[in-house]
Motif scaffolding. Structure first.
Motif, PDB file in Angstrom:
ATOM      1  N   ALA A  90       0.738  -1.399   0.001  1.00 49.95           N
ATOM      2  CA  ALA A  90       0.041   0.128   0.079  1.00 49.95           C
ATOM      3  C   ALA A  90       1.057   1.235  -0.105  1.00 49.95           C
ATOM      4  O   ALA A  90       0.661   2.338  -0.558  1.00 49.95           O
ATOM      5  N   ILE A  91       1.847   0.966   0.871  1.00 51.56           N
ATOM      6  CA  ILE A  91       2.888   2.220   0.659  1.00 51.56           C
ATOM      7  C   ILE A  91       3.275   2.524  -0.808  1.00 51.56           C
ATOM      8  O   ILE A  91       3.361   3.812  -1.184  1.00 51.56           O
ATOM      9  N   ARG A  99       3.054   5.510  -5.762  1.00 50.10           N
ATOM     10  CA  ARG A  99       3.004   5.547  -7.132  1.00 50.10           C
ATOM     11  C   ARG A  99       1.786   6.549  -7.805  1.00 50.10           C
ATOM     12  O   ARG A  99       1.947   7.202  -8.720  1.00 50.10           O
ATOM     13  N   ILE A 100       0.746   6.672  -6.993  1.00 50.95           N
ATOM     14  CA  ILE A 100      -0.381   7.511  -7.182  1.00 50.95           C
ATOM     15  C   ILE A 100       0.204   8.825  -7.234  1.00 50.95           C
ATOM     16  O   ILE A 100      -0.094   9.676  -8.007  1.00 50.95           O
ATOM     17  N   ILE A 101       1.051   9.169  -6.008  1.00 50.64           N
ATOM     18  CA  ILE A 101       1.421  10.666  -5.795  1.00 50.64           C
ATOM     19  C   ILE A 101       2.156  11.059  -7.177  1.00 50.64           C
ATOM     20  O   ILE A 101       2.147  12.142  -7.663  1.00 50.64           O
ATOM     21  N   ARG A 102       3.349   9.976  -7.360  1.00 50.47           N
ATOM     22  CA  ARG A 102       4.054  10.461  -8.386  1.00 50.47           C
ATOM     23  C   ARG A 102       3.667  10.567  -9.730  1.00 50.47           C
ATOM     24  O   ARG A 102       3.829  11.557 -10.546  1.00 50.47           O
ATOM     25  N   SER A 103       2.423   9.847  -9.921  1.00 53.47           N
ATOM     26  CA  SER A 103       1.942  10.032 -11.489  1.00 53.47           C
ATOM     27  C   SER A 103       0.805  11.089 -11.325  1.00 53.47           C
ATOM     28  O   SER A 103       0.393  11.623 -12.523  1.00 53.47           O
ATOM     29  N   ASP A 104      -0.129  11.310 -10.201  1.00 56.37           N
ATOM     30  CA  ASP A 104      -1.099  12.266 -10.417  1.00 56.37           C
ATOM     31  C   ASP A 104      -0.540  13.441  -9.625  1.00 56.37           C
ATOM     32  O   ASP A 104      -1.457  14.460 -10.004  1.00 56.37           O
ATOM     33  N   GLY A 105       0.568  13.594  -9.033  1.00 60.09           N
ATOM     34  CA  GLY A 105       0.763  14.765  -8.141  1.00 60.09           C
ATOM     35  C   GLY A 105      -0.221  14.554  -6.805  1.00 60.09           C
ATOM     36  O   GLY A 105      -1.022  13.926  -6.622  1.00 60.09           O
ATOM     37  N   PHE A 106       0.650  15.368  -5.636  1.00 60.07           N
ATOM     38  CA  PHE A 106      -0.053  15.116  -4.534  1.00 60.07           C
ATOM     39  C   PHE A 106      -1.359  15.701  -4.002  1.00 60.07           C
ATOM     40  O   PHE A 106      -2.127  15.022  -3.821  1.00 60.07           O
ATOM     41  N   TYR A 107      -1.517  16.642  -4.833  1.00 62.53           N
ATOM     42  CA  TYR A 107      -2.831  17.461  -4.724  1.00 62.53           C
ATOM     43  C   TYR A 107      -3.912  16.592  -5.213  1.00 62.53           C
ATOM     44  O   TYR A 107      -4.997  16.087  -4.569  1.00 62.53           O
ATOM     45  N   THR A 113      -9.671  10.759  -4.864  1.00 63.17           N
ATOM     46  CA  THR A 113     -10.208   9.679  -4.062  1.00 63.17           C
ATOM     47  C   THR A 113     -10.028   9.654  -2.695  1.00 63.17           C
ATOM     48  O   THR A 113      -9.019  10.505  -2.405  1.00 63.17           O
ATOM     49  N   PRO A 114     -10.661   9.209  -1.869  1.00 65.88           N
ATOM     50  CA  PRO A 114     -10.478   9.492  -0.349  1.00 65.88           C
ATOM     51  C   PRO A 114      -9.455   8.527   0.505  1.00 65.88           C
ATOM     52  O   PRO A 114      -9.661   8.423   1.517  1.00 65.88           O
ATOM     53  N   ILE A 115      -8.907   7.744  -0.321  1.00 68.49           N
ATOM     54  CA  ILE A 115      -8.314   6.639   0.287  1.00 68.49           C
ATOM     55  C   ILE A 115      -7.193   7.091   1.222  1.00 68.49           C
ATOM     56  O   ILE A 115      -7.242   6.755   2.498  1.00 68.49           O
ATOM     57  N   ILE A 116      -6.404   8.091   0.637  1.00 68.03           N
ATOM     58  CA  ILE A 116      -5.169   8.549   1.517  1.00 68.03           C
ATOM     59  C   ILE A 116      -5.666   9.306   2.705  1.00 68.03           C
ATOM     60  O   ILE A 116      -5.215   9.343   3.919  1.00 68.03           O
ATOM     61  N   ALA A 117      -6.901   9.985   2.564  1.00 76.13           N
ATOM     62  CA  ALA A 117      -7.291  11.033   3.478  1.00 76.13           C
ATOM     63  C   ALA A 117      -7.960  10.113   4.615  1.00 76.13           C
ATOM     64  O   ALA A 117      -7.984  10.451   5.876  1.00 76.13           O
ATOM     65  N   LEU A 118      -8.751   8.973   4.347  1.00 79.06           N
ATOM     66  CA  LEU A 118      -9.287   8.161   5.287  1.00 79.06           C
ATOM     67  C   LEU A 118      -8.292   7.448   6.096  1.00 79.06           C
ATOM     68  O   LEU A 118      -8.349   7.132   7.246  1.00 79.06           O
ATOM     69  N   VAL A 146      -6.073   0.238   2.896  1.00 77.03           N
ATOM     70  CA  VAL A 146      -5.006  -0.726   2.329  1.00 77.03           C
ATOM     71  C   VAL A 146      -4.929  -1.608   1.337  1.00 77.03           C
ATOM     72  O   VAL A 146      -4.025  -1.793   0.537  1.00 77.03           O
ATOM     73  N   GLY A 147      -6.019  -2.479   1.314  1.00 78.26           N
ATOM     74  CA  GLY A 147      -6.344  -3.377   0.232  1.00 78.26           C
ATOM     75  C   GLY A 147      -6.274  -2.748  -1.167  1.00 78.26           C
ATOM     76  O   GLY A 147      -5.708  -3.330  -2.146  1.00 78.26           O
ATOM     77  N   LEU A 148      -7.011  -1.619  -1.051  1.00 74.21           N
ATOM     78  CA  LEU A 148      -7.179  -0.918  -2.390  1.00 74.21           C
ATOM     79  C   LEU A 148      -5.931  -0.436  -3.080  1.00 74.21           C
ATOM     80  O   LEU A 148      -5.417  -0.496  -4.221  1.00 74.21           O
ATOM     81  N   LEU A 149      -5.131   0.183  -2.025  1.00 68.21           N
ATOM     82  CA  LEU A 149      -3.438   0.574  -2.572  1.00 68.21           C
ATOM     83  C   LEU A 149      -2.593  -0.456  -2.675  1.00 68.21           C
ATOM     84  O   LEU A 149      -1.965  -0.322  -3.659  1.00 68.21           O
TER      85      LEU A 149
END
Length: 408
Positions: A341-342, A347-355, A361-366, A391-394
């Motif tokens: 998940a980490i 990978r999501i942050i690098r491809s989409d940008g942190f913002y 999606t609410p995954i990181i926020a939740l 965690v499962g989704l990531l």
């Protein structure tokens, strides 16, 4: 004609559901339901409600200490089918399968079909989630309500407000199981605002959501006011749980309350333990800081609670020697998925940008919300269950990205 009866996605989902069903049925056939710890009280509360005595301890005194949601659901099942642990196990099995389908639906919505298949398989074979089939507990019920809320909240860009209202209804249901869900609609509204900066939508949606939540929570709050002559929204265990993680003898995890103290009401007890916890933090800020780090580690370090709460059933079947291997397997699987998940989050942050990564999606926020909350109060593997779906989704997304890189 046969090819049009089910889409490929539906077929593959069915196969994954059947795998999950087979594993859970096998566990159910091997391990009997023997309640321990909080499970005993859930059963007793459900018996009290189903017999018409209200939400009360076995001695007959009405309570709001634990949230009423889980006992109320069990009481409904007892009323329909009689006081049977088998009924609870079947209900848990259904909850587990619904959780799997919802996780796949959200993975498909937020990522792609391949990630949906992967998360379905990960959840189908997840040891602790299989083990919870034979446990009376709030954890999996809470998660399925949260996932239902998220599914309706994000399922379509049209009729946004009506979707949010339906989602909020499920979030309120989750709040009756665990009050930490109370803030989730506002976290989601905040994320939506950050994506679009629509002040009109922010104001109107917040008002509608507050009204919806008020209508659904007011009857229970009124019941509690009649009982205590004080305002209690859902439950009175917030102060005690806060104290468990913040007192001179605290390990940062769950601990029993002192038995040598007497109080006139649950609300007085809650206020006392809350004030004691705050007092301890002010007097020992260094210890509090150290415990923050410890609680953070404790939140992620293991996942043994499914085995611990099945311990009597395992022993009754003469399977004592499997306890350690089961714990190693459960915790090993959890830690493996956390590491994945980490990587998935990176990978999501690098491809989409942190913002975009934290607002689309609410995954990181939740995950952040639940982790921060239990880093401050009590921690341990029993408390990290609300982040299991995320965690499962990531982790599934991480495996999808790995697979894509290998194939290219």
């Amino acid at each position: 004609m046969k090819d049009t009866l089910m889409t490929p996605y539906a077929k593959n989902t069915l196969y994954i559901v059947l795998i999950a069903l087979a594993l859970r049925l096998l566990w159910l056939l091997l391990i009997p339901v023997i309640p321990v710890s909080d499970s005993v009280m859930y059963h007793e509360f459900a018996k009290s409600i189903s017999s018409g005595n209200g939400y009360a301890f076995p001695a007959g005194n009405l309570t709001a200490y634990w949230p009423v949601g889980t006992p109320a659901i069990y009481a409904f099942l007892y009323t329909l089918f009689g006081e049977s642990f088998f009924v609870i196990a079947v209900f848990n099995l259904i909850v587990g399968l619904l959780t799997l389908v919802l996780m796949m639906a959200l993975a498909r919505l937020w990522f792609n079909e391949q990630t949906a298949y992967i998360v379905g398989i990960l959840y189908a074979i997840w040891p602790s989630q299989i083990q919870f089939t034979t446990i009376l507990a709030s954890e999996t019920i809470f998660n399925v309500f949260i996932l239902l809320g998220l599914f309706f909240w994000y399922r379509s860009q049209s009729n946004t407000l009506s979707n949010w209202i339906i989602g909020t209804i499920f979030f309120v249901a989750a709040t009756y199981v665990r009050p930490i869900a109370l803030l989730i609609p506002f976290i989601l509204i905040g994320l939506s605002f950050l994506r679009g900066f629509d002040f009109k939508q922010l104001f109107s949606s917040s008002i509608i959501i507050v009204i919806t939540m008020t209508i659904l929570i007011a009857p229970w709050a009124a019941r509690n006011y009649d009982l205590f002559d004080e305002f209690v929204l859902i439950s009175t265990n917030g102060g005690p749980v806060f104290w468990m993680g913040n007192n001179p003898d605290s390990t940062g995890e769950y601990m029993p309350l002192p038995k040598d103290l007497e109080f006139d009401s649950e609300t007085e007890r809650a206020d006392y333990f809350k004030s004691e916890a705050i007092k301890h933090i002010k007097e020992e800020p260094g210890i509090f800081a150290k415990r923050l780090a410890k609680r953070f580690v404790d939140y992620f370090r293991s996942e043994n609670i499914g085995v611990n709460w099945n311990i009597e059933g395992i022993k009754q079947q003469g399977l004592d020697k499997t306890v350690l291997p089961l714990k190693l397997m459960s915790s090993g699987y959890w830690i493996f998925l956390v590491l994945l998940a980490i990587y998935g989050g990176i990978r999501i942050i690098r491809s989409d940008g942190f913002y975009n990564a934290i607002t689309t999606t609410p995954i990181i926020a939740l995950i952040s919300y639940n982790t921060a909350l239990h880093t401050i109060i009590a921690s341990g593997d029993r408390y990290h269950f609300p982040i299991i779906p995320f965690v499962g989704l990531l982790a599934a997304y991480a495996l999808f990205r790995m697979k894509s890189r290998i194939e290219t």
